[in-house]
Scaffold this active site. Structure first.
Site, PDB file in Angstrom:
ATOM      1  CD  GLU A  88      25.597  43.465  32.121  1.00  0.00           C
ATOM      2  OE1 GLU A  88      26.287  42.662  31.449  1.00  0.00           O
ATOM      3  OE2 GLU A  88      24.968  43.133  33.132  1.00  0.00           O
ATOM      4  CG  ASP A 244      20.923   6.788   9.014  1.00  0.00           C
ATOM      5  OD1 ASP A 244      20.532   5.807   8.341  1.00  0.00           O
ATOM      6  OD2 ASP A 244      20.151   7.580   9.588  1.00  0.00           O
ATOM      7  N   GLY A 349      17.140   7.850  16.498  1.00  0.00           N
ATOM      8  CA  GLY A 349      15.984   7.723  15.630  1.00  0.00           C
ATOM      9  C   GLY A 349      14.670   7.848  16.375  1.00  0.00           C
TER      10      GLY A 349
END
Lengths: 417, 417
Positions: A88, A244, A349
């Protein structure tokens, strides 16, 4: 701020598509002379609210639009960051008393009644020459709900809770969604868990040999970083780290947010040699959390060194509880919440995804679907067995969005509200 | 004609979404005074062309739009049914010489040069006071390509093959797609095979116990009938007949088309007792085709009765050929084409779909994706094994469309053009 598809919530973009081109101009910061209905103003306020999604946590995303006495657009604003001014205040900032005479303030959430880090918005509004305030949702705290509205009424303002009757588009669900993490936290005292994966059309997240680079396209992968940026933390399983060696940080232009990470590492596989992995180079130690099975990890790593790692990291380790021999996802959620993590994006995963999916411990799914068929491969649902269609897992209020040829499909669990 | 999402091609609807609301009004038969660019007129012509998709086979879908000398919309038309007037004639119908003075005719395919079932459109256009003709694609027959354009040029008209340069949206692929069945038939002398299935997000077409009612919602299932209506025939495997006893007809309001059906029935399981199944009640015998393994079916049904069934139905039986011990999908296609089936929608079961998918013998995939996760179940890709992401099956030029919460994803094979 230039908005493309990968630096603003796809729901904000989708919302605008249902409205006029004038509203789209206003949403992208063009100042045009245009009259809005309350519904349009609220849609714009929701769009505006989404802009804060990377920085307001644990506060809700809130947006605000101000119309003049003739219903013409005057200004908009949103809660930009935790501790900063409320929506606001940002919307009203710079408007004159003259402009605000008989104005209509539309805000996605009930204006706050009490002074917190910033002054009470309801009191600020009460002292302005505005005529009317419309708010989208009541304050979720039943003990204070209505208090903001009451302050405004006492000051002689018209106050309306949003009523979709008479409009083509009911924005109630949109109002819930833009503040969904905050609302869920507040209602259930639990962490909002989002599952995110990339899949082929036939539901595979990788080939049988583990290859998954790349199922989805660069635009989808870019949006994945946006998803990280709107959650407190990113979770992956230990195998994802080992296989990974990901960074797990947020790689977005102009976003300098340090995300926390959570590693589902019951056997301590990663913890025991964490310095070997690159994520330790980009995350500070205090931002790295581990889910550990105390018994099993000590059995597998029966060394003094491991004992001392556990001790030194105690404030960042969440010990897994077992119920009937299995890890209890409800207790994981409780402990994540206790650590102050209000939302976690679980990225994989496939087995980690499946654990939360199967146990119905998730609030939202984000799945990127590439228009490809992989055949045999890894899946996030291979261990789920249903004997009847009635038991299917449904994504409610699902929405889809295109990132190039990929589709993002997202929906919420039916189990939580 | 009122257009909803289930009685017009979803690609026609998608195409309009990229254009102005004025174009949408024109597409839905409102007559408004509006100037169009050539690209907009061509988009409208493509939309118009799609309206003929249920009835023009083996002709192509063609649409035409006429603009006056100031570029204002005058009229549109499409090829409505095989043997009926061409798109140009339907568009020009009722326009005065005065209106056509210096007019611009935009048509999706090169106007025909020679008299066939109807007079030559190029000659008709050549005799009108129009100024210019723009066509989307050359006549696919290289021997006559350009002949229609030549007639027009000789008559002093400006003739342009569509050139997307300078426009935001290149309509070349849209032009190919609206006539894809015809173009494929013509270029390859083969049947256009579409694969269609309904799946969960995790790629399942049924639970392990075979239950699949219903994965998708009524809107999706309604559109499946539209898909049947734009193909010459619907194919299913024998097991689908035995298990589900489907009607396999087209159930759409105001569509009275008798579709042909093809049953992949190598062992003669259905053929030997076809009267037990309800499809025989709604399809005439000459519209029912069988794919039969002559040797195996006779071995399994060593009766005189079966021999005589085979003899009596010889013109509707396609005998399967084997190559290296497996049924040869290329030969199936050749034989379907020889039977005059220019397009076949292959609906299942999962094994039948997989046979064509695995052997790269398909041109288009239509998959309805419901926002549900089923877990273990039947899949159309479970026998496909890829050792590298490079071998993935890709849906090219994929597009998606929402039917309620379900998504339709469709794309074409990369292998055929």
């Amino acid at each position: 701020m230039i908005l493309n598809s990968t630096n603003i919530d796809f729901r904000a973009k989708l919302l605008l598509e249902s409205f006029s081109s004038e509203l789209r101009l206003l949403a992208t910061d063009h100042q045009i002379d245009f009259s809005l209905t309350t519904n349009e103003a609220l849609a714009l306020a929701i769009f505006e609210a989404y802009r804060g999604s990377q920085r307001v946590a644990p506060n809700p995303c809130v947006g605000c639009v101000v119309l003049d006495q003739h219903g013409r657009f005057l200004a908009k604003g949103h809660h930009e960051f935790y501790g900063g001014p409320h929506a606001e205040v940002n919307a009203l900032n710079g408007l004159t008393e003259e402009q605000l005479k008989e104005a209509h303030v539309i805000v996605t959430l009930e204006p706050c009644a009490h002074q917190g880090k910033t002054p009470s918005c309801a009191k600020t509004l009460a002292n302005l020459p505005i005529k009317k305030v419309t708010y989208g949702l009541k304050d979720p705290n039943p003990l204070v709900a209505g208090a903001g509205a009451e302050i405004l009424k006492t000051a002689g303002k018209e106050v309306h809770l949003y009523n979709p009757a008479g409009y083509d588009l009911d924005l109630t669900q949109e109002l819930e969604e833009v503040a969904e993490i905050f609302l869920f936290n507040f209602r259930f005292k639990k962490t909002f868990l989002s599952l995110k994966w990339a899949q082929s059309l036939d539901g595979k997240t990788a080939l049988l040999n583990g290859e998954s680079k790349w199922i989805t396209n660069p635009l989808s992968r870019e949006y994945s970083h946006f998803l990280r940026s709107i959650h407190d933390a990113t979770m992956v399983g230990a195998n994802t780290i080992v296989e990974d060696n990901p960074l797990l940080n947020i790689r977005m232009e102009n976003v300098d947010k340090k995300s926390k990470i959570v590693i589902f590492d019951p056997y301590g596989k990663v913890l025991v040699k964490e310095k070997e992995f690159q994520f330790t180079e980009v995350h500070q130690s205090e931002n790295i959390y581990y889910l550990i099975d105390e018994l099993e990890s000590k059995r597998i790593n029966p060394t003094k060194q491991f004992e001392s790692i556990l001790e030194s990291k105690v404030s960042n380790i969440i010990f897994l509880d077992k119920t009937k021999g299995f890890y209890d996802p409800l207790k994981i959620n409780d402990k994540l919440f206790d650590k102050g993590l209000k939302s976690v994006l679980i990225e994989g995963g496939a087995k980690t995804i499946q654990f939360f999916l199967k146990n119905c411990e998730w609030q939202r799914i984000y799945t990127f679907i590439a228009p490809i068929i992989l055949g045999q491969g890894q899946s996030y649902s291979e261990a789920i067995v249903n004997h009847s269609m009635e038991n299917k897992i449904r994504l409610n209020y699902s929405k889809s969005f295109s990132f190039g040829a990929d589709l993002l499909l997202s929906g919420i669990s039916g189990n939580y509200n």
